[in-house]
Design an enzyme around this catalytic site. Structure first.
Site, PDB file in Angstrom:
ATOM      1  N   HIS A  75       0.603  -1.245  -0.314  1.00 32.53           N
ATOM      2  CA  HIS A  75      -0.183  -0.039  -0.269  1.00 32.53           C
ATOM      3  C   HIS A  75       1.337   1.083   0.022  1.00 32.53           C
ATOM      4  O   HIS A  75       1.581   1.217   0.857  1.00 32.53           O
ATOM      5  CB  HIS A  75      -1.226   0.078   1.027  1.00 32.53           C
ATOM      6  CG  HIS A  75      -2.106  -0.892   1.266  1.00 32.53           C
ATOM      7  ND1 HIS A  75      -3.506  -1.044   2.076  1.00 32.53           N
ATOM      8  CD2 HIS A  75      -2.172  -2.313  -0.004  1.00 32.53           C
ATOM      9  CE1 HIS A  75      -4.127  -1.891   1.058  1.00 32.53           C
ATOM     10  NE2 HIS A  75      -3.074  -2.125   0.530  1.00 32.53           N
ATOM     11  N   TYR A 203      -9.119   6.120   6.576  1.00 33.47           N
ATOM     12  CA  TYR A 203      -9.465   6.479   7.766  1.00 33.47           C
ATOM     13  C   TYR A 203     -10.598   7.289   7.715  1.00 33.47           C
ATOM     14  O   TYR A 203     -10.682   8.734   7.365  1.00 33.47           O
ATOM     15  CB  TYR A 203      -8.631   6.958   8.367  1.00 33.47           C
ATOM     16  CG  TYR A 203      -7.195   5.923   9.419  1.00 33.47           C
ATOM     17  CD1 TYR A 203      -6.060   5.498   7.729  1.00 33.47           C
ATOM     18  CD2 TYR A 203      -7.779   5.423   9.759  1.00 33.47           C
ATOM     19  CE1 TYR A 203      -6.332   4.148   8.437  1.00 33.47           C
ATOM     20  CE2 TYR A 203      -6.113   4.204  10.389  1.00 33.47           C
ATOM     21  CZ  TYR A 203      -5.819   3.854   9.696  1.00 33.47           C
ATOM     22  OH  TYR A 203      -4.183   2.642   9.630  1.00 33.47           O
ATOM     23  N   PRO A 295      -4.401   1.486  18.157  1.00 36.05           N
ATOM     24  CA  PRO A 295      -4.770   0.769  16.929  1.00 36.05           C
ATOM     25  C   PRO A 295      -4.972   1.852  15.545  1.00 36.05           C
ATOM     26  O   PRO A 295      -4.157   1.308  14.688  1.00 36.05           O
ATOM     27  CB  PRO A 295      -5.940  -0.349  16.850  1.00 36.05           C
ATOM     28  CG  PRO A 295      -7.066   0.229  18.163  1.00 36.05           C
ATOM     29  CD  PRO A 295      -5.775   0.566  18.975  1.00 36.05           C
ATOM     30  N   LYS A 299       0.456   0.520  15.308  1.00 37.90           N
ATOM     31  CA  LYS A 299       2.247   1.010  15.490  1.00 37.90           C
ATOM     32  C   LYS A 299       1.933  -0.683  16.689  1.00 37.90           C
ATOM     33  O   LYS A 299       3.097  -1.027  16.474  1.00 37.90           O
ATOM     34  CB  LYS A 299       2.268   2.244  16.384  1.00 37.90           C
ATOM     35  CG  LYS A 299       2.424   2.558  15.649  1.00 37.90           C
ATOM     36  CD  LYS A 299       3.779   2.639  14.429  1.00 37.90           C
ATOM     37  CE  LYS A 299       3.312   4.068  13.215  1.00 37.90           C
ATOM     38  NZ  LYS A 299       4.243   3.682  12.365  1.00 37.90           N
ATOM     39  N   TYR A 387       3.842   7.186  10.062  1.00 38.87           N
ATOM     40  CA  TYR A 387       2.347   5.743   9.417  1.00 38.87           C
ATOM     41  C   TYR A 387       3.616   4.727   8.568  1.00 38.87           C
ATOM     42  O   TYR A 387       3.524   3.588   9.217  1.00 38.87           O
ATOM     43  CB  TYR A 387       1.053   6.121   8.929  1.00 38.87           C
ATOM     44  CG  TYR A 387      -0.062   5.879   8.574  1.00 38.87           C
ATOM     45  CD1 TYR A 387      -0.450   5.204   9.458  1.00 38.87           C
ATOM     46  CD2 TYR A 387       0.900   4.225   7.825  1.00 38.87           C
ATOM     47  CE1 TYR A 387      -1.778   4.667   9.610  1.00 38.87           C
ATOM     48  CE2 TYR A 387      -0.357   3.421   7.458  1.00 38.87           C
ATOM     49  CZ  TYR A 387      -1.297   3.483   8.229  1.00 38.87           C
ATOM     50  OH  TYR A 387      -2.222   1.842   8.402  1.00 38.87           O
TER      51      TYR A 387
HETATM   52  C1  PHB Z   1      -6.968  -3.382  10.617  1.00 34.56           C
HETATM   53  O1  PHB Z   1      -6.127  -4.148   9.585  1.00 34.56           O
HETATM   54  O2  PHB Z   1      -6.856  -4.605  11.674  1.00 34.56           O
HETATM   55  C2  PHB Z   1      -6.027  -2.302  11.015  1.00 34.56           C
HETATM   56  C3  PHB Z   1      -5.345  -1.420  10.604  1.00 34.56           C
HETATM   57  C4  PHB Z   1      -4.906  -0.648  10.970  1.00 34.56           C
HETATM   58  C5  PHB Z   1      -4.945  -0.080  12.095  1.00 34.56           C
HETATM   59  C6  PHB Z   1      -5.928  -0.796  12.462  1.00 34.56           C
HETATM   60  C7  PHB Z   1      -6.128  -2.077  12.546  1.00 34.56           C
HETATM   61  O3  PHB Z   1      -4.669   1.245  11.890  1.00 34.56           O
END
Ligand code: PHB
Ligand code: APR
Length: 392
Positions: A75, A203, A295, A299, A387
């Site tokens: 990605h 997001y 989450p 990280k 990130y």
């Molecule tokens: C996930 O794919 O479970 C996931 C991805 C990004 C995040 C948190 C969880 O920031």
């Protein structure tokens, strides 16, 4: 009573413990892993899956990156959603780097397979695990296996037993400083065998709360919505989940969401937590045993990986008789990286979620910061840089 000896006793067979075991094996350092649960239970836990390049490099160094490199999804960016529109953060253009989407469950599976294939010892379903002597010269891990007491003598103990483990809890209370922040909401997550709505993660900041569109593969998706901590999973039917998710996404994205039955559904609280120091005599804490991040910044797994990368290096240098510097600097090296990830995860969580007591002024500030962020190259670069992972 069975008595054995190893060089490094690793408590916990999560990603931190398993990766440490794999890296130590590459340096011919002997290690035994003691895990309280069964292998099936450990594998069955659904966790995140966004890997920084440094984590992929550590998997490669441990000789366990093949499937990740073949099946992992590259990605080059993420999308932020607010005010009904999407805004892409182009990691490649801003940092020259990317992330790899590859489930933590897959990483754990690959590490377990590597360990079994190399006949390295992992004692699953170990009961009543205790550690002692780590403040002296002769650490010991004691536990019961099939009703028989096991005494595992070692030079060092690696506490990779997570937030609820016994290793951090075994350190005298006054020798550990705890820093913690609990967020007034949780994440309701659904895993479903449906194609992801987008080829990159979304997001979403929305007046009804945060939402995240993530994925495990081209046919399996992971979605989250911010929920109240009082919520119970069984209050949320799949239909209610999909409806709420779509309400929080721009119209054209909401229409494009493929829904389906959940194969896993759970609520996770959000917490920022750091225990200092990460070393106490011959005991070294790594991963969730020492720190938790919300989450939002993806990280958790990456921090666990860099912790054990530093620890494996320090232990290898020690056993090769080169130097103890790596072990002596371990805690400081990890904590400097941990606190940067804690800051980023707290900042991204604060920006993207609705806080009950923020009020209208608070949400206006969020909107202002989001529009500044997507309009400013330096601000977008800072997000991208954190990130994709700060250099180690
Ligand atoms: C996930 O794919 O479970 C996931 C991805 C990004 C995040 C948190 C969880 O920031
Ligand atoms: N004795 C032996 N094993 C234990 C004990 C104990 N007393 N207590 C816990 N464990 C085991 C757990 O069963 C688990 O398998 O330690 C392991 C800890 O694994 P994780 O919680 O996954 O922690 P870690 O390996 O540090 O991985 C951190 O996991 O939670 C995610 O977001 C987090 O991605 C991050 C990663």
């Amino acid at each position: 009573m069975v008595q054995r000896r190893t060089q490094v006793a690793i408590v916990g067979a999560g990603p931190a413990g398993l990766l440490l075991g794999a890296l130590l094996a590459r340096h011919d350092v002997d290690a035994v892993i003691v895990e309280q649960r069964s292998a099936e239970y450990v594998l069955g836990r659904i966790r995140a899956g966004v890997l920084e390049q440094t984590t992929v490099d550590l998997l490669r160094e441990a000789g366990v990156a093949d499937r990740c490199l073949k099946e992992g999804l590259t990605h080059d960016g993420i999308e932020l959603s607010f005010d009904g529109a999407l805004h892409r953060i182009d990691f490649r253009a801003l940092t020259g780097k990317h992330v790899t989407v590859y489930g933590q469950t897959e990483v754990t599976h690959d590490l377990m397979q590597l360990r079994a294939g190399a006949n390295l010892i992992t004692d699953y379903e170990a009961e009543d695990v205790q550690i002692e002597g780590f403040d002296g010269e002769h650490p010991m891990v004691r536990y019961v296996k099939n009703g028989v007491v096991q005494e595992l003598a070692c030079d060092f103990v690696a506490g990779c037993d997570g937030y609820h483990g016994i290793c951090r809890a075994s350190i005298p209370r006054d020798a550990v400083s705890i820093y913690e922040k609990v967020y007034p909401f949780g994440w309701l997550g659904v895993l479903a065998d449906v194609p992801p709505v987008r080829h990159e993660l979304i997001y979403a900041n929305h007046e009804r709360g945060f939402a995240l569109c993530s994925q495990r593969s081209k046919t399996r998706s992971r979605y989250y919505v911010q929920c109240s901590l009082d919520d119970q999973v069984d209050q949320w039917s799949d239909e209610a989940f999909w409806d709420e998710l779509r309400r929080r996404l721009p119209a054209e994205i909401a229409q494009a969401v493929t829904t389906g039955p959940s194969i896993e559904k759970s609520i996770a609280p959000l917490r920022s937590f750091v225990a200092e120091p990460m070393r106490f005599g011959r005991l070294f804490l790594a991963g969730d045993a020492a720190h938790i991040v919300p989450p939002t910044g993806a990280k958790g797994l990456n921090l666990a990986a860099t912790d054990v990368g530093y620890l494996a290096q320090g232990l290898a240098e020690h056993y090769l008789g080169r130097s103890r510097a790596g072990l002596d600097q371990y805690s400081a090296r990890c904590l400097s990286r941990v606190w940067k990830a804690e800051r980023f995860s707290w900042w991204f969580t604060s920006l993207m979620h609705r806080f009950p007591d923020a009020g209208a002024f608070g949400s206006r500030l969020q909107q202002a910061e989001l529009s500044y962020l997507v309009g400013s190259r330096s601000a977008s670069s800072a997000l991208a840089e954190n990130y994709v992972g700060l250099p180690i």
